[in-house]
Motif scaffolding. Structure first.
Motif, PDB file in Angstrom:
ATOM      1  N   THR A 165       0.823  -1.215   0.000  1.00  0.00           N
ATOM      2  CA  THR A 165       0.000   0.000   0.000  1.00  0.00           C
ATOM      3  C   THR A 165       0.856   1.263   0.000  1.00  0.00           C
ATOM      4  O   THR A 165       0.324   2.364  -0.190  1.00  0.00           O
ATOM      5  CB  THR A 165      -0.927   0.028   1.230  1.00  0.00           C
ATOM      6  OG1 THR A 165      -0.136   0.161   2.432  1.00  0.00           O
ATOM      7  CG2 THR A 165      -1.750  -1.249   1.318  1.00  0.00           C
ATOM      8  N   HIS A 182       3.638   1.708  -1.995  1.00  0.00           N
ATOM      9  CA  HIS A 182       4.405   1.857  -3.231  1.00  0.00           C
ATOM     10  C   HIS A 182       4.270   3.263  -3.822  1.00  0.00           C
ATOM     11  O   HIS A 182       5.208   3.798  -4.406  1.00  0.00           O
ATOM     12  CB  HIS A 182       3.949   0.825  -4.264  1.00  0.00           C
ATOM     13  CG  HIS A 182       4.528  -0.530  -4.021  1.00  0.00           C
ATOM     14  ND1 HIS A 182       4.413  -1.576  -4.905  1.00  0.00           N
ATOM     15  CD2 HIS A 182       5.239  -1.022  -2.970  1.00  0.00           C
ATOM     16  CE1 HIS A 182       5.013  -2.639  -4.408  1.00  0.00           C
ATOM     17  NE2 HIS A 182       5.518  -2.337  -3.233  1.00  0.00           N
ATOM     18  N   GLY A 183       3.088   3.843  -3.686  1.00  0.00           N
ATOM     19  CA  GLY A 183       2.853   5.155  -4.288  1.00  0.00           C
ATOM     20  C   GLY A 183       3.654   6.268  -3.653  1.00  0.00           C
ATOM     21  O   GLY A 183       3.742   7.368  -4.213  1.00  0.00           O
ATOM     22  N   LYS A 184       4.252   6.019  -2.489  1.00  0.00           N
ATOM     23  CA  LYS A 184       5.038   7.047  -1.812  1.00  0.00           C
ATOM     24  C   LYS A 184       6.515   6.998  -2.195  1.00  0.00           C
ATOM     25  O   LYS A 184       7.310   7.799  -1.711  1.00  0.00           O
ATOM     26  CB  LYS A 184       4.894   6.897  -0.288  1.00  0.00           C
ATOM     27  CG  LYS A 184       3.481   7.176   0.217  1.00  0.00           C
ATOM     28  CD  LYS A 184       3.428   7.144   1.731  1.00  0.00           C
ATOM     29  CE  LYS A 184       2.039   7.526   2.216  1.00  0.00           C
ATOM     30  NZ  LYS A 184       1.706   8.920   1.907  1.00  0.00           N
ATOM     31  N   GLU A 237       9.334   6.492  -5.496  1.00  0.00           N
ATOM     32  CA  GLU A 237       9.588   6.421  -6.934  1.00  0.00           C
ATOM     33  C   GLU A 237      10.860   5.619  -7.181  1.00  0.00           C
ATOM     34  O   GLU A 237      11.915   5.938  -6.633  1.00  0.00           O
ATOM     35  CB  GLU A 237       9.718   7.828  -7.521  1.00  0.00           C
ATOM     36  CG  GLU A 237       8.422   8.626  -7.451  1.00  0.00           C
ATOM     37  CD  GLU A 237       8.540   9.977  -8.128  1.00  0.00           C
ATOM     38  OE1 GLU A 237       9.452  10.120  -8.968  1.00  0.00           O
ATOM     39  OE2 GLU A 237       7.741  10.874  -7.810  1.00  0.00           O
TER      40      GLU A 237
END
Length: 460
Positions: free
Chosen positions: A338, A340-342, A344
């Motif tokens: 959850t 991963h979006g934080k 790059e």
């Protein structure tokens, strides 16, 4: 204390008119002399960023904070409000907070001439003297500086009347602090409108012969220009800021841990050693060559991870009836997808995100295990598996079920002491400590481990 409500009553008090920068300087000096924290809630900047901020404020400089996302730039800007006087007098009803001793807008000068010492005075709290704007590409000059108000014109005022002006955010923060977040996102032609605010300390609105000497501290935040593709701070504007201060992420694991404890809102208890694992995981990602370090790994990553781990423990309690939900090591892997979006990743790492997270998590657990339990005899744990027995655990295994499988463990009390779980830990805390030791023994090659369908087996 009763505060004066007219100009005459205010003149009878010891109150003196000071500029906002003089006010900040005086109150900062008082805080430094008393040893009080001038920037409460700011972690990890004591020896690096804060001395530079203090020098800028003492010098009376506007400043821009440069740093990657999640380094506390906005939090730092908002703490500056605490250096303002708690209450300050303004002309009652003034849109730009004119001081009764020195009114500047047309309305207040007219009222001062008509009413003299009966000029009504209101008082503003320091929290009302802070304005903040997120710079977006659609921000206009009217938003920041002001524009003609068509409603006032429709009411019968002429276009030549200065009172037809609707003031923007900057003049409405007169005699206060105005913060501009993500300054490079502001269109370059809009940045030009800030030239006079920073240098001549006034504003110009359309064709009016208007000069408002603004008394404002301007603070901006920005990402380093060498990698942002969204825009840049134009050179003349950069030149007008008195100080450019570079922020950073916490330099030590202990500082990251303090930040997590301070900011995380936990749905269920998360032991300190598990928060330390999260702090080391965050630090490991910031140092990993697989992560795009120009983007950075925000402090919000660690905070969100800790909160989600606590939520995982609460979920286990709801599904299994566990009476004492406490987060365990088994709760961590399930929350990583959850997050991963934080983060790059570098080019070429597509498809390996979970593998990279898993590796960094194992490193974080192993480092915390060695640091916390170094030199401790853990034979009582490893001997439990000498005859080939196994222990079953997982995110839906209750803590009491885990403890029942192990029975009495020699040396457990010393482990609990090293993990700072107190003299009377709950069953959930004991289960969390036991699982942490089992995972640590596995990562140091003293215990086998196998995970099947979300169930983990520790064994010889």
């Amino acid at each position: 204390m009763t505060r004066p409500t007219t100009l005459g009553a205010l003149r009878a008090t010891p109150h003196q008119h000071r500029s906002v920068k003089e006010e900040l300087r005086t109150n900062l000096v008082a805080a430094l002399r008393s040893g009080a924290s001038a920037f409460p809630g700011i972690v990890g900047f004591d020896d690096t960023v804060l001395p530079q901020v203090e020098r800028a404020l003492l010098a009376g400089h506007d400043l821009v904070l440069l740093g990657e996302r999640g380094q506390g730039k906005t939090r730092l800007m908002r703490t500056l409000v605490g250096l303002l006087d708690e209450w300050t007098p303004v002309v009652e009803g003034c849109e730009i907070n004119d001081h009764p001793y020195a009114p500047t807008c047309t309305r207040c000068r007219r009222l001062a001439g008509e009413l003299g010492d009966e000029l009504p005075v209101a008082w503003k709290h320091r929290e009302e003297r802070y304005g903040e704007k997120l710079a977006t590409p659609d921000t206009s000059v009217g938003d920041l500086v002001g524009d003609v108000d068509p409603v006032k014109v429709a009411e019968g005022r002429t276009l030549g009347d200065p009172e037809t002006i609707h003031y923007g955010l900057v003049p409405r923060t007169n005699r206060g602090i105005f913060a501009l977040n993500e300054l490079p996102d502001l269109a370059e032609r809009i940045q030009v409108a800030l030239f006079n605010v920073l240098e001549e300390r006034d504003i110009q609105v359309r064709g009016y012969l208007l000069r408002l000497p603004l008394d404002v501290l301007l603070v901006a935040s920005a990402n380093p220009e060498d990698y942002t593709n969204r825009g840049r701070i134009i050179t003349p504007l950069k030149d007008r800021f008195g100080a450019e201060i570079r922020t950073h992420y916490p330099l030590e694991v202990s500082e990251e841990l303090v930040l997590i404890r301070q900011e995380a809102q936990l749905a269920a208890p998360v032991p300190d050693f598990l928060l330390e694992v999260v702090a080391r995981l965050t630090r490991g990602l910031r140092e990993s060559p697989s992560i795009d370090q120009r983007s950075g790994v925000s402090a919000r990553f660690a905070i969100t991870a800790a909160e989600t781990i606590g939520a995982s423990a609460l979920r286990r309690s709801a599904l299994t009836g566990e009476a004492d939900p406490v987060a365990r090591v088994c709760d961590v892997p399930g929350v990583l997808p959850t997050l991963h979006g934080k983060v790059e990743f570098e080019m070429g790492e597509e498809g390996r995100e979970q593998e990279i997270f898993g590796h960094q998590l194992r490193v974080a657990v192993a480092e915390t295990f060695r640091d916390r339990l170094r030199g401790l005899d853990l034979g009582g744990f490893s001997n439990r598996f000498a005859e080939g027995s196994t222990v079953e655990t997982g995110e839906l295994t209750r803590g009491d079920e885990l403890l029942d499988q192990l029975g009495t463990i020699p040396g457990l009390a010393k482990v609990l002491e090293r993990l700072d779980l107190g003299d009377a830990p709950s069953h959930g805390e004991v289960a969390s400590a036991v699982e942490f030791v089992l995972e640590g023994l596995h990562l140091t090659r003293r215990l086998a481990k196998e995970t099947v369908d979300g169930v983990t087996y520790y064994g010889a």
